[in-house]
Design a protein around this motif. Structure first.
Motif, PDB file in Angstrom:
ATOM      1  N   LEU A 112      -1.123 -72.207  -0.928  1.00  0.00           N
ATOM      2  CA  LEU A 112      -1.891 -71.135  -0.507  1.00  0.00           C
ATOM      3  C   LEU A 112      -2.157 -70.305  -1.744  1.00  0.00           C
ATOM      4  O   LEU A 112      -1.259 -69.910  -2.740  1.00  0.00           O
ATOM      5  N   TRP A 113      -3.319 -69.608  -1.645  1.00  0.00           N
ATOM      6  CA  TRP A 113      -3.896 -68.852  -3.010  1.00  0.00           C
ATOM      7  C   TRP A 113      -4.330 -67.594  -2.249  1.00  0.00           C
ATOM      8  O   TRP A 113      -4.813 -67.513  -1.240  1.00  0.00           O
ATOM      9  N   LYS A 114      -4.020 -66.374  -3.067  1.00  0.00           N
ATOM     10  CA  LYS A 114      -4.759 -65.337  -3.068  1.00  0.00           C
ATOM     11  C   LYS A 114      -5.583 -64.944  -4.062  1.00  0.00           C
ATOM     12  O   LYS A 114      -5.158 -65.070  -5.383  1.00  0.00           O
ATOM     13  N   LEU A 115      -6.915 -64.596  -3.850  1.00  0.00           N
ATOM     14  CA  LEU A 115      -7.858 -64.373  -4.956  1.00  0.00           C
ATOM     15  C   LEU A 115      -7.461 -62.848  -5.738  1.00  0.00           C
ATOM     16  O   LEU A 115      -7.196 -61.991  -5.053  1.00  0.00           O
ATOM     17  N   LYS A 116      -7.823 -62.753  -6.837  1.00  0.00           N
ATOM     18  CA  LYS A 116      -7.729 -61.490  -7.628  1.00  0.00           C
ATOM     19  C   LYS A 116      -8.589 -60.269  -6.995  1.00  0.00           C
ATOM     20  O   LYS A 116      -9.775 -60.954  -6.742  1.00  0.00           O
ATOM     21  N   ASP A 117      -8.290 -59.301  -6.884  1.00  0.00           N
ATOM     22  CA  ASP A 117      -9.228 -58.319  -6.307  1.00  0.00           C
ATOM     23  C   ASP A 117     -10.310 -58.052  -7.303  1.00  0.00           C
ATOM     24  O   ASP A 117     -11.221 -57.517  -6.782  1.00  0.00           O
ATOM     25  N   THR A 118     -10.111 -58.276  -8.316  1.00  0.00           N
ATOM     26  CA  THR A 118     -11.301 -58.198  -9.584  1.00  0.00           C
ATOM     27  C   THR A 118     -12.514 -59.207  -9.494  1.00  0.00           C
ATOM     28  O   THR A 118     -13.627 -59.075 -10.120  1.00  0.00           O
ATOM     29  N   VAL A 119     -12.259 -60.363  -8.592  1.00  0.00           N
ATOM     30  CA  VAL A 119     -13.268 -61.513  -8.483  1.00  0.00           C
ATOM     31  C   VAL A 119     -14.400 -60.608  -7.879  1.00  0.00           C
ATOM     32  O   VAL A 119     -14.304 -60.321  -6.712  1.00  0.00           O
ATOM     33  N   ALA A 120     -15.486 -60.774  -8.729  1.00  0.00           N
ATOM     34  CA  ALA A 120     -16.910 -60.300  -8.180  1.00  0.00           C
ATOM     35  C   ALA A 120     -17.342 -61.108  -7.275  1.00  0.00           C
ATOM     36  O   ALA A 120     -17.937 -60.720  -5.959  1.00  0.00           O
ATOM     37  N   ASP A 121     -18.079 -62.278  -7.575  1.00  0.00           N
ATOM     38  CA  ASP A 121     -18.752 -63.187  -6.696  1.00  0.00           C
ATOM     39  C   ASP A 121     -17.655 -64.178  -6.102  1.00  0.00           C
ATOM     40  O   ASP A 121     -17.653 -65.458  -6.197  1.00  0.00           O
ATOM     41  N   LYS A 122     -17.028 -63.652  -4.844  1.00  0.00           N
ATOM     42  CA  LYS A 122     -16.032 -64.377  -4.248  1.00  0.00           C
ATOM     43  C   LYS A 122     -16.850 -65.763  -3.451  1.00  0.00           C
ATOM     44  O   LYS A 122     -16.018 -66.667  -3.601  1.00  0.00           O
ATOM     45  N   GLU A 123     -17.810 -65.723  -3.121  1.00  0.00           N
ATOM     46  CA  GLU A 123     -18.505 -66.670  -2.145  1.00  0.00           C
ATOM     47  C   GLU A 123     -18.758 -68.067  -3.126  1.00  0.00           C
ATOM     48  O   GLU A 123     -18.545 -68.809  -2.921  1.00  0.00           O
ATOM     49  N   PHE A 167      -8.871 -67.090 -11.206  1.00  0.00           N
ATOM     50  CA  PHE A 167      -9.400 -66.198 -10.168  1.00  0.00           C
ATOM     51  C   PHE A 167      -8.246 -66.093  -9.011  1.00  0.00           C
ATOM     52  O   PHE A 167      -8.688 -65.272  -8.164  1.00  0.00           O
ATOM     53  N   THR A 168      -7.115 -66.501  -9.182  1.00  0.00           N
ATOM     54  CA  THR A 168      -6.027 -66.316  -8.271  1.00  0.00           C
ATOM     55  C   THR A 168      -4.874 -65.565  -8.995  1.00  0.00           C
ATOM     56  O   THR A 168      -4.612 -65.645 -10.048  1.00  0.00           O
ATOM     57  N   GLU A 169      -4.204 -64.903  -8.035  1.00  0.00           N
ATOM     58  CA  GLU A 169      -3.035 -64.057  -8.616  1.00  0.00           C
ATOM     59  C   GLU A 169      -1.826 -64.423  -7.811  1.00  0.00           C
ATOM     60  O   GLU A 169      -0.612 -63.754  -8.119  1.00  0.00           O
ATOM     61  N   LEU A 170      -1.864 -64.899  -6.705  1.00  0.00           N
ATOM     62  CA  LEU A 170      -0.670 -65.414  -5.973  1.00  0.00           C
ATOM     63  C   LEU A 170      -0.798 -66.730  -5.447  1.00  0.00           C
ATOM     64  O   LEU A 170      -1.920 -67.199  -4.986  1.00  0.00           O
ATOM     65  N   ARG A 171       0.207 -67.621  -5.694  1.00  0.00           N
ATOM     66  CA  ARG A 171       0.209 -69.049  -5.463  1.00  0.00           C
ATOM     67  C   ARG A 171       1.559 -69.445  -4.832  1.00  0.00           C
ATOM     68  O   ARG A 171       2.673 -69.150  -5.263  1.00  0.00           O
ATOM     69  N   LEU A 172       1.572 -69.973  -3.566  1.00  0.00           N
ATOM     70  CA  LEU A 172       2.673 -70.239  -2.826  1.00  0.00           C
ATOM     71  C   LEU A 172       2.262 -71.876  -2.491  1.00  0.00           C
ATOM     72  O   LEU A 172       1.400 -72.417  -2.338  1.00  0.00           O
ATOM     73  N   CYS A 173       3.623 -72.614  -2.834  1.00  0.00           N
ATOM     74  CA  CYS A 173       3.234 -74.154  -2.444  1.00  0.00           C
ATOM     75  C   CYS A 173       4.500 -74.788  -1.793  1.00  0.00           C
ATOM     76  O   CYS A 173       5.588 -74.361  -1.819  1.00  0.00           O
ATOM     77  N   MET A 174       4.369 -75.861  -1.122  1.00  0.00           N
ATOM     78  CA  MET A 174       5.177 -76.444  -0.300  1.00  0.00           C
ATOM     79  C   MET A 174       5.094 -78.012  -0.413  1.00  0.00           C
ATOM     80  O   MET A 174       3.873 -78.381   0.044  1.00  0.00           O
TER      81      MET A 174
END
Length: 269
Positions: free
Chosen positions: A171-182, A251-258
């Motif tokens: 699971l990833w969460k994108l950085k808030d600073t990412v401009a063109d998320k699409e 482009f990601t700031e949080l990564r959870l792995c299982m």
């Protein structure tokens, strides 16, 4: 309806399935589980109990290894190997109500199938000898299709020497600073999913980029590998590293792995 005892070989393992043909082709299943037998005698016992008769011809599919497409004119024998495997996996997936890349119906998939089919040079259809040539994109797509079919088969049979295949979920969460998320999400999905067929032991990889509003992650990677050793190879594979460094990590700031091993008892009817 005709029933055929079908022997399946893959690497150092084998089993027997029941393929049927008539107005519809497929394999016998129980619910959504493939009926698999450890021996022909066991399959014969099932047939007697169910009052069905096998045709005299026993069919064998050996998936221990596929020849490589070369980018040059391919011989008819090689085309037949590919088309037989493709049709097998298509019947299998439909019997199990599972999606299969070979049945996607997109333009490149249809082009590859048609080239292979006509490359078989069947006497009933042949007007002149035809030997297809595949470009790099078609070769990669064909490899991914066959690997996808093998993944469906291996998952049903749990063919990993008593140990299950490995699931790798992120699971990833994108950085808030990412401009063109699409654009970022589209490129992340396209490039990660393209690793199937390039990384040995990677059986399936799906990226989800449209979570429900109740989610607190932006992206999920759901993948399946042959073994824990295959997972280690995937993590260090140059193509995976390139994709991660180019399309994911910036482009990601949080990564959870299982990671976990699917443990199932071998099935026998």
């Amino acid at each position: 309806m005709k029933y055929y005892l079908t022997k399946v070989i893959c690497e150092d393992k084998s089993c027997f399935l029941v393929w049927y043909g008539g107005h519809k082709d497929g394999f016998l299943v129980s619910g959504k589980r493939l009926l698999a037998f450890s021996s022909a005698e066991e399959a014969d016992g099932f047939a007697r109990k169910e009052k069905i008769s096998f045709e005299a011809e026993e069919i064998t599919y050996d998936f221990s290894g596929f020849p490589r497409l070369t980018g040059k004119e391919e011989p008819s024998e090689k085309c037949r190997i590919f088309i037989d495997a493709w049709n097998f996996f298509s019947d299998l997936s439909k019997s199990l109500d599972e999606s299969f890349l070979g049945d996607s119906g997109d333009e490149i998939t249809n082009t590859i199938y048609n080239k292979l089919f006509h490359g078989c040079n069947l006497e009933a259809l042949k007007t002149k000898e035809y030997h297809p040539v595949f470009d790099d994109n078609e070769i990669q797509s064909c490899s991914a299709i066959l690997l996808d079919g093998l993944a469906i088969l291996k998952k049903q049979l749990n063919w990993k020497g008593g140990a299950g295949m490995v699931k790798h979920i992120i699971l990833w969460k994108l950085k808030d600073t990412v401009a063109d998320k699409e654009r970022v999400l589209r490129e992340m999905k396209e490039n990660l999913e393209a690793l199937t067929g390039k990384v040995p032991g990677l059986l399936r990889l799906t990226v989800v980029t449209c979570p429900l509003a109740s989610s607190n992650a932006d992206v999920m990677l759901d993948s399946e590998l042959e073994s824990e050793e295959a997972l280690k190879g995937y993590q260090s594979h140059p193509e995976h590293v390139r994709v991660a460094n180019t399309y994911v990590r910036p482009f990601t700031e949080l990564r959870l792995c299982m990671d976990y091993e699917e443990m199932q008892k071998p099935r026998s009817v």
